[in-house]
Design a protein around this motif. Sequence first.
Motif, short mmCIF file in Angstrom:
data_model
loop_
_atom_site.label_atom_id
_atom_site.label_comp_id
_atom_site.label_asym_id
_atom_site.label_seq_id
_atom_site.Cartn_x
_atom_site.Cartn_y
_atom_site.Cartn_z
N TYR A 107 0.83 -1.21 0.00
CA TYR A 107 0.00 0.00 0.00
C TYR A 107 0.86 1.26 0.00
CZ TYR A 107 -4.13 -2.82 1.31
OH TYR A 107 -5.16 -3.73 1.35
N SER A 108 1.92 1.25 0.81
CA SER A 108 2.68 2.51 0.97
C SER A 108 4.16 2.27 1.27
CB SER A 108 2.07 3.35 2.09
OG SER A 108 2.03 2.60 3.29
N ASP A 109 4.74 1.18 0.76
CA ASP A 109 6.15 0.90 1.01
C ASP A 109 7.03 1.99 0.41
OD1 ASP A 109 8.07 -1.45 1.89
OD2 ASP A 109 8.84 -0.66 -0.01
N SER A 110 8.16 2.26 1.03
CA SER A 110 9.04 3.33 0.56
C SER A 110 9.81 2.95 -0.70
CB SER A 110 10.02 3.71 1.68
OG SER A 110 10.82 2.58 2.05
N VAL A 111 10.06 1.67 -0.91
CA VAL A 111 10.82 1.23 -2.07
C VAL A 111 9.96 1.19 -3.32
CG1 VAL A 111 12.08 -0.72 -3.09
CG2 VAL A 111 12.47 -0.08 -0.70
N PHE A 112 8.77 0.60 -3.22
CA PHE A 112 7.84 0.52 -4.34
C PHE A 112 6.46 0.24 -3.76
CE2 PHE A 112 6.09 -1.85 -8.17
CZ PHE A 112 5.95 -0.70 -8.94
N ASN A 113 5.44 0.92 -4.29
CA ASN A 113 4.10 0.74 -3.73
C ASN A 113 3.02 0.91 -4.80
OD1 ASN A 113 3.43 3.63 -3.91
ND2 ASN A 113 4.95 3.86 -2.27
N ALA A 114 1.78 0.78 -4.38
CA ALA A 114 0.65 0.81 -5.32
C ALA A 114 0.53 2.15 -6.02
CB ALA A 114 -0.64 0.48 -4.57
N TYR A 115 0.85 3.25 -5.34
CA TYR A 115 0.79 4.58 -5.95
C TYR A 115 1.83 4.69 -7.07
CZ TYR A 115 -2.15 6.00 -2.04
OH TYR A 115 -3.17 6.10 -1.13
N GLN A 116 3.04 4.21 -6.79
CA GLN A 116 4.10 4.27 -7.79
C GLN A 116 3.81 3.34 -8.98
OE1 GLN A 116 7.64 3.41 -5.51
NE2 GLN A 116 7.36 5.19 -4.19
N LEU A 117 3.17 2.21 -8.71
CA LEU A 117 2.79 1.33 -9.81
C LEU A 117 1.85 2.04 -10.77
CD1 LEU A 117 2.52 -1.39 -11.30
CD2 LEU A 117 0.72 -2.01 -9.65
N GLN A 118 0.82 2.68 -10.25
CA GLN A 118 -0.13 3.38 -11.12
C GLN A 118 0.55 4.54 -11.84
OE1 GLN A 118 -3.99 4.35 -9.42
NE2 GLN A 118 -4.31 5.97 -10.92
N ALA A 119 1.44 5.24 -11.14
CA ALA A 119 2.14 6.36 -11.76
C ALA A 119 3.01 5.89 -12.92
CB ALA A 119 2.97 7.09 -10.71
N LEU A 120 3.74 4.79 -12.72
CA LEU A 120 4.62 4.28 -13.76
C LEU A 120 3.84 3.66 -14.92
CD1 LEU A 120 7.47 2.75 -11.57
CD2 LEU A 120 7.61 4.76 -13.05
N LEU A 121 2.66 3.15 -14.64
CA LEU A 121 1.80 2.65 -15.72
C LEU A 121 1.20 3.81 -16.50
CD1 LEU A 121 -0.09 -0.27 -13.93
CD2 LEU A 121 1.46 -0.49 -15.89
N ASP A 122 1.25 5.02 -15.94
CA ASP A 122 0.76 6.23 -16.57
C ASP A 122 -0.72 6.09 -16.95
OD1 ASP A 122 1.00 8.82 -17.53
OD2 ASP A 122 1.55 8.18 -19.55
N ILE A 123 -1.52 5.67 -15.98
CA ILE A 123 -2.93 5.42 -16.24
C ILE A 123 -3.79 6.23 -15.27
CG2 ILE A 123 -2.91 3.36 -14.75
CD1 ILE A 123 -4.95 3.57 -17.95
N ASN A 124 -4.71 7.02 -15.81
CA ASN A 124 -5.66 7.79 -14.99
C ASN A 124 -7.10 7.33 -15.20
OD1 ASN A 124 -3.59 9.42 -14.02
ND2 ASN A 124 -3.86 10.94 -15.64
N ILE A 125 -7.27 6.38 -16.13
CA ILE A 125 -8.60 5.89 -16.49
C ILE A 125 -8.67 4.40 -16.20
CG2 ILE A 125 -10.33 5.74 -18.33
CD1 ILE A 125 -9.44 8.59 -17.62
N CYS A 126 -9.79 3.93 -15.70
CA CYS A 126 -9.94 2.49 -15.44
C CYS A 126 -9.77 1.72 -16.74
CB CYS A 126 -11.31 2.20 -14.84
SG CYS A 126 -11.63 0.42 -14.62
N PRO A 127 -8.79 0.82 -16.83
CA PRO A 127 -8.55 0.09 -18.07
C PRO A 127 -9.59 -0.97 -18.38
CG PRO A 127 -7.12 -0.75 -16.36
CD PRO A 127 -7.85 0.43 -15.76
N LEU A 128 -10.44 -1.29 -17.41
CA LEU A 128 -11.45 -2.33 -17.61
C LEU A 128 -12.71 -1.80 -18.27
CD1 LEU A 128 -11.06 -4.10 -14.14
CD2 LEU A 128 -10.05 -4.78 -16.33
N CYS A 129 -13.07 -0.54 -17.99
CA CYS A 129 -14.29 0.02 -18.56
C CYS A 129 -14.05 1.26 -19.41
CB CYS A 129 -15.30 0.35 -17.46
SG CYS A 129 -14.78 1.69 -16.35
#
Length: 347
Positions: A107-129
């Motif tokens: 959720y919030s690890d300093s090395v790598f976390n869910a926020y950084q995953l979404q940022a690096l995927l460069d996605i602001n829109i739900c990819p499913l819908c």
Amino acid sequence: MIELNLTEEIISRHTEFIFGEENVNKNGRINKKLEAAYCSERSKLGKDVFKFVIDRFKEIVLSDIETLYKIKEEYTEVLNRISTESTKKRVHNKLKKMFHAEYKYFYSDSVFNAYQLQALLDINICPLCGTQFIFLYESESGTTRGTLDHFIDKGKYPIFAVSIYNLIPACKVCNSDFKRTRTVDLENYYTPYEKGVIEYIKFRKMLIPNVEEKIVPNIIEQLKIEDEAEIDYVSALLGINDDFNIKVDYSSAPPNIFNKIEGNIKLFKVEELYNIYHKKFVREQIRKAYVYNYIYRKQLMYNFSNLFITEEEVRALIVPNIDDDNKYILNKLIRDIVLVETESFSI
């Protein structure tokens, strides 16, 4: 409806999160717990399950979804060798506790976390819908991001709770309201990390033979349309009325991909939601496309030469670029329908 790309940087950072020396204390806990569980397990078949997870741990964390499903089948086979339900449940619960704790670190690890995953995927829109923003925001006063959908349910198969290809940023509607803990498979569903699926999906505006064929939100609206007049096809074509349905066309897909797309379309209620909430938006885009016809675009280039250098720049006012699908909702819907509906006007 949007393809995601796990870059080398994402894989590298997730590897560091799970196996890196900076996280040796944090990750030492799950490794030590796996080894401790193996050593303390009284059942020989229970030991086999923990040994399987220990031996395949790196594959479980980093492998693509096809490999994960193969591992899932092998894991299920090893687990089901345990004939005593109490022993099987104990082993399952121990693994669940370990891997779900590791997932919470993400959720919030300093090395790598869910926020950084979404940022690096460069996605602001739900990819499913493709209809919902999944805002990414971090501050001292508050944070938010998309939820993480586990294609392989982490409750039933906890060993995949931190598998990178099993972590899909998504909106709450798709993840929590529609999919929930439903069991899905690779024959009848696809994940946004699979390559080449999206190219077979096209939105179409389909004229309906009678008003009863309209896709509407509820029975009350269905009763209302019974009093409507006959369909005005010309107005429907011009975007003046909504005597049409928004349909997802994937008829060109090979059989194996066809089944995957059909499964996702039904699971996430794509056609229902698009017809209920986005018909007016489609009508507006079609009218804009007719207004910005070829002659008018040329005139705009001439009158506003300081703003537009090429015709493509003017065209981009109504036909979104595919590269922006991960930034703006309904981009694909606009592009697919506007191009088809107005092609005779040289759009």
